[in-house]
Design an enzyme around this catalytic site. Structure first.
Site, PDB file in Angstrom:
ATOM      1  N   ASP A 142      -2.953  -0.754   6.234  1.00 33.73           N
ATOM      2  CA  ASP A 142      -4.239  -0.317   5.692  1.00 33.73           C
ATOM      3  C   ASP A 142      -3.917   0.427   4.402  1.00 33.73           C
ATOM      4  O   ASP A 142      -3.197   1.427   4.427  1.00 33.73           O
ATOM      5  CB  ASP A 142      -4.911   0.585   6.741  1.00 33.73           C
ATOM      6  CG  ASP A 142      -6.036   1.440   6.184  1.00 33.73           C
ATOM      7  OD1 ASP A 142      -6.467   1.205   5.035  1.00 33.73           O
ATOM      8  OD2 ASP A 142      -6.483   2.360   6.897  1.00 33.73           O
ATOM      9  N   GLU A 184      -9.372  -1.050   2.437  1.00 35.71           N
ATOM     10  CA  GLU A 184      -9.515  -0.191   3.620  1.00 35.71           C
ATOM     11  C   GLU A 184     -10.941  -0.211   4.174  1.00 35.71           C
ATOM     12  O   GLU A 184     -11.145  -0.365   5.380  1.00 35.71           O
ATOM     13  CB  GLU A 184      -9.118   1.260   3.280  1.00 35.71           C
ATOM     14  CG  GLU A 184      -9.421   2.214   4.415  1.00 35.71           C
ATOM     15  CD  GLU A 184      -8.731   3.569   4.317  1.00 35.71           C
ATOM     16  OE1 GLU A 184      -8.915   4.260   3.310  1.00 35.71           O
ATOM     17  OE2 GLU A 184      -8.013   3.923   5.277  1.00 35.71           O
ATOM     18  N   GLU A 185     -11.898  -0.078   3.294  1.00 34.72           N
ATOM     19  CA  GLU A 185     -13.283  -0.033   3.759  1.00 34.72           C
ATOM     20  C   GLU A 185     -13.679  -1.348   4.418  1.00 34.72           C
ATOM     21  O   GLU A 185     -14.348  -1.358   5.458  1.00 34.72           O
ATOM     22  CB  GLU A 185     -14.234   0.275   2.589  1.00 34.72           C
ATOM     23  CG  GLU A 185     -14.134   1.715   2.069  1.00 34.72           C
ATOM     24  CD  GLU A 185     -13.095   1.901   0.962  1.00 34.72           C
ATOM     25  OE1 GLU A 185     -12.413   0.901   0.628  1.00 34.72           O
ATOM     26  OE2 GLU A 185     -12.958   3.022   0.439  1.00 34.72           O
ATOM     27  N   ASN A 211      -0.516  -5.854  -2.060  1.00 32.99           N
ATOM     28  CA  ASN A 211      -0.462  -4.994  -3.246  1.00 32.99           C
ATOM     29  C   ASN A 211      -0.909  -3.566  -2.937  1.00 32.99           C
ATOM     30  O   ASN A 211      -1.858  -3.042  -3.531  1.00 32.99           O
ATOM     31  CB  ASN A 211      -1.345  -5.573  -4.352  1.00 32.99           C
ATOM     32  CG  ASN A 211      -0.945  -6.990  -4.702  1.00 32.99           C
ATOM     33  OD1 ASN A 211       0.205  -7.396  -4.489  1.00 32.99           O
ATOM     34  ND2 ASN A 211      -1.887  -7.769  -5.221  1.00 32.99           N
TER      35      ASN A 211
HETATM   36  N1  AR6 Z   1      -5.229  -8.684   1.885  1.00 32.48           N
HETATM   37  C1  AR6 Z   1      -4.237  -8.669   0.967  1.00 32.48           C
HETATM   38  N2  AR6 Z   1      -4.342  -8.056  -0.223  1.00 32.48           N
HETATM   39  C2  AR6 Z   1      -5.477  -7.413  -0.506  1.00 32.48           C
HETATM   40  C3  AR6 Z   1      -6.564  -7.375   0.396  1.00 32.48           C
HETATM   41  C4  AR6 Z   1      -6.400  -8.053   1.636  1.00 32.48           C
HETATM   42  N3  AR6 Z   1      -7.363  -8.078   2.532  1.00 32.48           N
HETATM   43  N4  AR6 Z   1      -7.557  -6.676  -0.164  1.00 32.48           N
HETATM   44  C5  AR6 Z   1      -7.113  -6.284  -1.364  1.00 32.48           C
HETATM   45  N5  AR6 Z   1      -5.864  -6.713  -1.600  1.00 32.48           N
HETATM   46  P1  AR6 Z   1      -7.047  -1.451  -2.833  1.00 32.48           P
HETATM   47  P2  AR6 Z   1      -5.296   0.900  -3.218  1.00 32.48           P
HETATM   48  C6  AR6 Z   1      -5.025  -6.489  -2.806  1.00 32.48           C
HETATM   49  O1  AR6 Z   1      -7.601  -1.202  -4.162  1.00 32.48           O
HETATM   50  O2  AR6 Z   1      -5.022   0.641  -4.657  1.00 32.48           O
HETATM   51  C7  AR6 Z   1      -9.838   2.645  -0.900  1.00 32.48           C
HETATM   52  O3  AR6 Z   1     -11.018   3.281  -1.296  1.00 32.48           O
HETATM   53  C8  AR6 Z   1      -5.782  -6.589  -4.123  1.00 32.48           C
HETATM   54  O4  AR6 Z   1      -4.885  -7.123  -5.086  1.00 32.48           O
HETATM   55  O5  AR6 Z   1      -7.957  -1.515  -1.662  1.00 32.48           O
HETATM   56  O6  AR6 Z   1      -4.181   1.360  -2.346  1.00 32.48           O
HETATM   57  C9  AR6 Z   1      -9.010   3.516   0.020  1.00 32.48           C
HETATM   58  O7  AR6 Z   1      -9.812   4.259   0.883  1.00 32.48           O
HETATM   59  C10 AR6 Z   1      -6.108  -5.139  -4.427  1.00 32.48           C
HETATM   60  O8  AR6 Z   1      -6.283  -4.907  -5.810  1.00 32.48           O
HETATM   61  O9  AR6 Z   1      -5.899  -0.367  -2.450  1.00 32.48           O
HETATM   62  C11 AR6 Z   1      -8.256   4.358  -0.958  1.00 32.48           C
HETATM   63  O10 AR6 Z   1      -9.029   5.467  -1.371  1.00 32.48           O
HETATM   64  C12 AR6 Z   1      -4.888  -4.428  -3.917  1.00 32.48           C
HETATM   65  O11 AR6 Z   1      -4.536  -5.167  -2.741  1.00 32.48           O
HETATM   66  C13 AR6 Z   1      -8.023   3.432  -2.130  1.00 32.48           C
HETATM   67  O12 AR6 Z   1      -9.036   2.442  -2.037  1.00 32.48           O
HETATM   68  C14 AR6 Z   1      -5.086  -2.986  -3.600  1.00 32.48           C
HETATM   69  O13 AR6 Z   1      -6.227  -2.800  -2.796  1.00 32.48           O
HETATM   70  C15 AR6 Z   1      -6.682   2.742  -2.032  1.00 32.48           C
HETATM   71  O14 AR6 Z   1      -6.466   1.964  -3.169  1.00 32.48           O
END
Ligand code: AR6
Length: 518
Positions: free
Chosen positions: A297, A315-316, A424
């Site tokens: 997550d 996550e959401e 990612n």
């Molecule tokens: N499977 C694989 N890759 C994914 C998926 C998926 N289901 N969904 C997204 N990605 P992000 P962060 C890729 O932005 O930067 C939330 O509000 C996609 O390339 O969700 O760690 C949390 O509560 C995406 O750009 O994660 C935190 O506050 C990248 O993974 C914050 O966001 C990152 O996804 C975390 O942000």
């Protein structure tokens, strides 16, 4: 294409270890706080475990235990729970409107009059509910489940506080009861989120923020879409009969806070192990193809992030697919750098599509995932929060690299050694560099002795680059300690050359003397 762009075949996903390969480990005795009496579980009967109720700073403050200070007034003053029961009972007639739901919620949250609004809920009521559920029938069932609280939760729920290892196992029915209370905003002391307030270190749990007004009409639409997933969840958990026995939410879920003290974290300079197997693909997702692996997550340190507000990224969306995860917000203090939350057994209820603005609830997901002896689904999620790089240039410093290595290691450590399903991490909302984060995750996985499935979210080029880098590192026997040194050197050069535009993978290839003709 340049020669380093042509990697060999990726490790087959079928060869990666899943939870089912370790059933003996999952069938071991449950540790921590178990909210049901497990003696009856095998006969299919779930009896809540009973202990003296408490109202203190170590446990969740349950709404039915809330007592007002003694009033000097001679008149009888009903308890807050009595007011709540009275207000919610009015919704059980089967004729109530969204307006009535608002009136009920505000009757025991009157200090928020004029502050809370319910626009997203109204929008759902006006536009969507007739397509999905009959809200007139669903709301009474949700009320019934919420008011079962004193009968279903008979043991104090410990707060999972910072730097304490603690686990809670509860039944899916208990979770649905707690979430129904969250929906009706009954949890006391949980609405004030100002710094310094009692629960400032905890995520919010009452759903008021999900109903609330948004200036941007697009956002109201997104919240209404989230509500479709939420209502479908409540519809499933309050249903009397299920088409398939295997879909019944009558099992258990474990929430485990894991902390590794500084002294027990790896000394990255000395980790002599090679990298592990990697399956990488630009197709597929952590949630679907990763089922049965340790699914990452991409978390916020406040577990669930913006799920009850307007957030709608990995996550959401995960929390909306499996709303049982939302209950973690009730008891999980914000994660520190050396901590993670691991959840074993949640069910998947919703099929969704799209991402962020295009997020859509597609319909029910009928989860037939097998279960362990404790009737926990073979699904395991680990919440690890990456650093939020407001300025992405900061991510190459030694301190930040070490922080991310440790965080990933805390998430990946422990048994059994199922493969990790990730992607990612930290590279969307949090602005990380996916090439660096992929190497960091591979190093942590090596130290934790797990293989990895990496889902590159449609980015073919990135998938190829990571795969090629992994292959070169394996071929050149670059162990974790050497890689750590390379990352450190890269960080130093990057700072020295005032954020030079050198690519990390190119830097690594050059430093290890990679010859493209090999
Ligand atoms: N499977 C694989 N890759 C994914 C998926 C998926 N289901 N969904 C997204 N990605 P992000 P962060 C890729 O932005 O930067 C939330 O509000 C996609 O390339 O969700 O760690 C949390 O509560 C995406 O750009 O994660 C935190 O506050 C990248 O993974 C914050 O966001 C990152 O996804 C975390 O942000």
């Amino acid at each position: 294409p340049k020669p380093w762009m042509q990697p060999g075949p990726t490790h087959p996903i079928q060869a990666l270890k899943k939870m089912e390969n370790f059933s003996a480990e999952f069938n071991k005795n449950l540790t921590g706080c178990v909210m049901i009496d497990t003696t009856y579980l095998q006969q299919g009967v779930i009896v809540p475990y009973e202990r003296t109720p408490v109202w203190d700073s170590q446990h969740v403050k349950l709404p039915h235990l809330y007592t007002r200070p003694q009033s000097h007034n001679k008149h009888y003053v009903p308890s807050r729970w009595e007011v709540t029961c009275h207000a919610l009972h009015k919704l059980t007639k089967g004729t109530s409107s969204i307006g009535d739901v608002e009136t009920a919620i505000m009757s025991y949250n009157h200090s928020y009059k004029g502050k809370w609004t319910f626009d997203a809920l109204y929008r759902y009521g006006q536009r969507l509910h007739t397509m999905d559920n009959n809200l007139h029938l669903l709301i009474p069932k949700m009320v019934e489940r919420a008011l079962e609280l004193p009968a279903l939760i008979k043991r104090p729920i410990p707060l999972l506080r910072q730097q304490q290892y603690q686990a809670i196992t509860m039944s899916q029915q208990q979770i649905s009861c707690l979430l129904a209370n969250a929906f009706f905003c009954t949890f006391p002391h949980r609405n004030d989120t100002k710094p310094g307030s009692e629960y400032a270190n905890y995520p919010t749990i009452n759903f008021s923020s999900l109903f609330a007004n948004e200036k941007d009409p697009e956002r109201i639409k997104q919240k209404a879409e989230k509500l479709r997933a939420i209502f479908h969840y409540f519809n499933t958990v309050t249903k009397e009969s299920h088409d398939q026995e295997s879909e019944k939410p009558d099992g258990l879920v474990t929430f485990e806070r894991i902390c590794i003290p500084e002294a027990k974290l790896p000394d990255w300079k000395k980790q002599k192990m090679p990298l592990r197997n990697l399956h990488i693909s630009s197709e597929g997702s952590i949630e679907k193809e990763g089922t049965g692996m340790l699914q990452v997550d991409f978390a916020c340190k406040y577990i669930g992030g913006g799920v009850l507000k307007s957030g709608l990224v990995q996550e959401e969306i995960l929390f909306l697919m499996s709303p049982e995860l939302i209950v973690a917000r009730l008891f999980t203090e914000k994660l520190a750098d050396n901590e993670c939350l691991r959840i074993t057994g949640p069910q998947m209820y919703n099929l969704t599509s799209g991402y962020s603005k295009t997020f859509t609830w597609e319909g029910p997901y009928n989860d037939r995932t097998k279960r362990d002896m404790w009737k926990r689904r073979y699904r395991q999620i680990v919440a690890i929060d990456a650093l939020d790089f407001k300025n992405p240039k900061e991510q190459y410093t030694k301190e930040n690299i070490k922080r991310e290595l440790n965080k990933a290691f805390v998430g990946f450590s422990g048994n059994p050694k199922t493969a990790i399903a990730t992607g990612n991490w930290g590279c969307g909302a949090f602005n990380g560099d996916p090439k660096l984060k992929a190497v960091i995750q591979l190093m942590a996985a090596a130290a934790a002795e797990r293989d990895m499935a990496y889902f590159a979210f449609k980015n073919k080029h990135l998938a190829m680059e990571i795969q090629r880098m992994h292959e070169i590192l394996k071929n050149y026997n670059i162990t974790v300690d050497k890689l750590y040194k390379l990352l450190k050197d890269f960080g130093e050069q990057y700072t020295r050359e005032h954020h030079s535009s050198t690519d990390l993978y190119r830097f690594i290839r050059e430093k290890i003397g990679y010859k493209s003709c090999l």
